[in-house]
Design an enzyme around this catalytic site. Structure first.
Site, mmCIF file in Angstrom:
data_model
loop_
_atom_site.group_PDB
_atom_site.id
_atom_site.type_symbol
_atom_site.label_atom_id
_atom_site.label_comp_id
_atom_site.label_asym_id
_atom_site.label_seq_id
_atom_site.Cartn_x
_atom_site.Cartn_y
_atom_site.Cartn_z
ATOM 1 N N LYS A 1 84.382 36.931 23.906
ATOM 2 C CA LYS A 1 84.321 35.595 24.515
ATOM 3 C C LYS A 1 83.334 34.785 23.686
ATOM 4 C CE LYS A 1 82.576 32.958 27.036
ATOM 5 N NZ LYS A 1 82.081 31.669 26.510
ATOM 6 N N GLU B 1 70.743 40.653 23.100
ATOM 7 C CA GLU B 1 69.877 39.949 22.142
ATOM 8 C C GLU B 1 69.658 38.551 22.714
ATOM 9 O OE1 GLU B 1 71.658 42.471 18.353
ATOM 10 O OE2 GLU B 1 71.626 40.288 18.224
ATOM 11 N N CYS C 1 67.506 32.003 16.848
ATOM 12 C CA CYS C 1 66.675 32.697 17.836
ATOM 13 C C CYS C 1 65.401 33.240 17.200
ATOM 14 C CB CYS C 1 67.470 33.822 18.474
ATOM 15 S SG CYS C 1 68.030 35.022 17.257
ATOM 16 N N GLU D 1 61.312 28.322 25.095
ATOM 17 C CA GLU D 1 62.177 28.184 23.916
ATOM 18 C C GLU D 1 62.864 26.821 23.960
ATOM 19 O OE1 GLU D 1 66.001 30.292 23.784
ATOM 20 O OE2 GLU D 1 65.432 31.055 21.820
#
Ligand code: NAD
Ligand code: 6OD
Length: 490
Positions: free
Chosen positions: A182, A258, A292, A394
């Site tokens: 997906k 992750e 990331c 973040e």
């Protein structure tokens, strides 16, 4: 298929499939907001069909194939990506807006390499074996068999779409699993295109399936809830990981995660300044800060703080915003207007919380043809406390907060004062300090005098809220295979 007709479809059992319910969403180019394609969203019928195709394929020719044959097929898949390099490049840059100069060197080559690396790893893995004594003196032998987990759900993000999707599909297939992928709703195209490559390489139908759609209340959630999915590998936000972990709990399915990061860079006064500036420019601004592993917190030893800050500012102001295909472009837009709203909300918070804006802080003036794009200025702040939301959360944009420090211990303490633990970068020419500091940083990887460099055979993953598990090289086998012990009495 999908792209010539400007429609992106699901890929199930080796064939492209439309939405049975006629649900279609728009895919827009973040550079200017232009419509790229219409994407067929998978509903429960397509999700069920994709998982069923994957389950059936486990016992077909794919399940009978020996490891060398499977590895050879994955090399053909890698070669298929390379043969259609320009098509993948154009699709990736249209979906993301990232500079072609970046995707040409990173995203597309890694998309191919991810299949070759894991094909080669599985060919070279031996089995665990122990012989043991028994009371009757005949003895016994124990050996471990590695078998595929089964149907693996791969859920991937939009920032490095082909790279991060194949980083999971490569090892999953190398270990003999089948997959249902997906991709992010923002970047459906290269994953769809990979279906053709799989067919052309001769990968049996049902081994690689793609369902298009969103996360919650859509294809992503349906996939994670499906009880014929044996394991879920996910790359994305920590909050999404929390929801997926809850879905995986039903049926006790394995997860590999992750997740997000708020990574520190620590720049010591004894660094090579040219190298540290070049590396920090990349770790803050590459892919418009949507990596990331990027360093949104930069700690600089006080004697070089002013010089380092001035040079980083000059670098940020020299970035060339523009279309992906223009060779001079070094900074693209953010992925979407929605993500821009999020990034700009942090730009506002920084102002409200009293940050000193070293550069940027808003929306850049763009030519008329680009005003519909998701552009933001590369931005550097200083002067915020470590408790500020701008320093703790973040942001995933082209920005960093830069903070002076006086001692090694202080820098390490600030670097580790975070809920995340994905990556760090340390810049120093003192080898003892490099080892000493790297060993104390609570993250999955610590770079010294480099960034984003990594041998793919090494473990990759996050500590704390940045993830669960490690992938890369033989470490991927822990997740993508089940170990069975056979104990045979002689
Ligand atoms: P996201 O979590 O919003 O989406 C990632 C994928 O998950 C998409 O395909 C999305 O549709 C799907 N999804 C979201 N919620 C879901 C749910 N409840 N159930 C099933 N599927 C769901 O992340 P994003 O915005 O696409 O990517 C950016 C984030 O990813 C950042 O936080 C970044 O740090 C993280 N990321 C981490 C790594 C890493 O290696 N640690 C790599 C890349 C990106
Ligand atoms: O290089 C990789 O394998 C990897 N997983 C990179 C992650 C980048 C995050 O945006």
């Amino acid at each position: 298929m999908s792209m010539s007709s400007n429609e992106v479809l699901n890929f199930i059992g080796g064939a492209y499939v439309k939405s049975a319910e006629g649900n279609v969403f728009e895919n827009r180019n973040p550079v200017d907001g232009a419509l790229i394609s219409r994407v067929h969203e998978a509903g429960q019928a397509e999700v069920d069909a994709a998982v069923a195709a994957a389950k059936t394929a486990l016992t077909g020719p794919w399940g009978q194939m020996d490891v060398a044959e499977r590895a050879a097929l994955l090399h053909k898949v890698a070669d298929g990506i390379s043969a259609r390099f320009d098509e993948f490049l154009a699709a990736e840059c249209a979906d993301t807006g990232k500079p072609m100069s970046l995707a040409r060197h990173i995203d597309i080559p890694r998309g191919a390499a991810n299949f070759k690396v894991f094909a080669d790893v599985v060919k070279n893995v031996g089995a665990e074996f122990f012989s043991m004594a028994t009371p009757d003196g005949t003895g016994a032998i124990n050996y471990a068999l590695r078998v595929p987990k089964g149907v693996v759900a791969v859920i991937s993000p939009w920032n490095l779409p082909l790279l991060l999707m194949t980083w999971k599909v490569g090892p999953a297939l190398a270990c003999g699993n089948t997959v249902v992928v997906k991709p992010s709703e923002e970047t459906p195209t290269t994953t769809a295109l990979l279906g053709q490559v799989m067919n052309d390489a001769g990968v049996p139908p049902g081994v690689f399936n793609v369902i298009q759609g969103f996360g919650p209340d859509s294809a992503g959630e349906m996939l994670t809830r499906h009880q014929d999915v044996d394991a879920i590998t996910f790359t994305g936000e920590t909050t999404s990981g929390t929801a997926i972990m809850k879905a995986a709990a039903n049926g006790i399915r394995d997860v590999s995660f992750e997740l997000g990061g708020k990574n520190p860079a620590i720049v010591f006064a004894d660094c090579d300044m040219d190298i540290a500036i070049e590396g920090t420019m990349r770790s803050v601004f590459a892919n418009c800060g949507q990596v990331c592993l990027g360093t949104e917190r930069v700690y600089v030893e006080r004697p070089i703080f002013d010089e380092f800050t001035a040079r980083l500012k000059a670098g940020a102001e020299a970035l060339q915003l523009g279309r992906p295909e223009e060779e001079a472009t070094t900074l693209g837009p953010l992925i979407s207007l929605e993500h821009r709203d999020k990034v700009l909300s942090y730009y506002e918070s920084a102002k409200d919380q009293g940050a000193t804006i070293i550069t940027g802080g808003g929306v850049p003036p763009m030519s008329e043809d680009l005003t519909g794009g998701a552009w933001v200025q590369p931005t550097i702040w200083t002067g915020l406390p470590e408790t500020s939301s701008v320093v703790r959360e973040e942001i995933f944009g082209p920005c960093c907060h830069i903070q002076p420090f006086d001692t090694e211990d202080e820098a390490i303490a600030m670097a580790n004062d975070t809920d995340y633990g994905l990556a760090a970068a340390v810049w120093t020419e003192n080898a003892s300090r490099a080892h000493r500091v790297a060993a104390q940083i609570e993250s999955g990887i610590c770079w010294v005098n480099c960034w984003f460099l990594r041998d793919l055979r090494t473990p990759f993953g996050g500590a704390k809220q940045s993830g669960i598990g490690r992938e890369g090289g033989v470490h991927s086998l822990e997740f993508y295979t089940e170990l069975r012990n056979v104990c045979l009495k002689l």
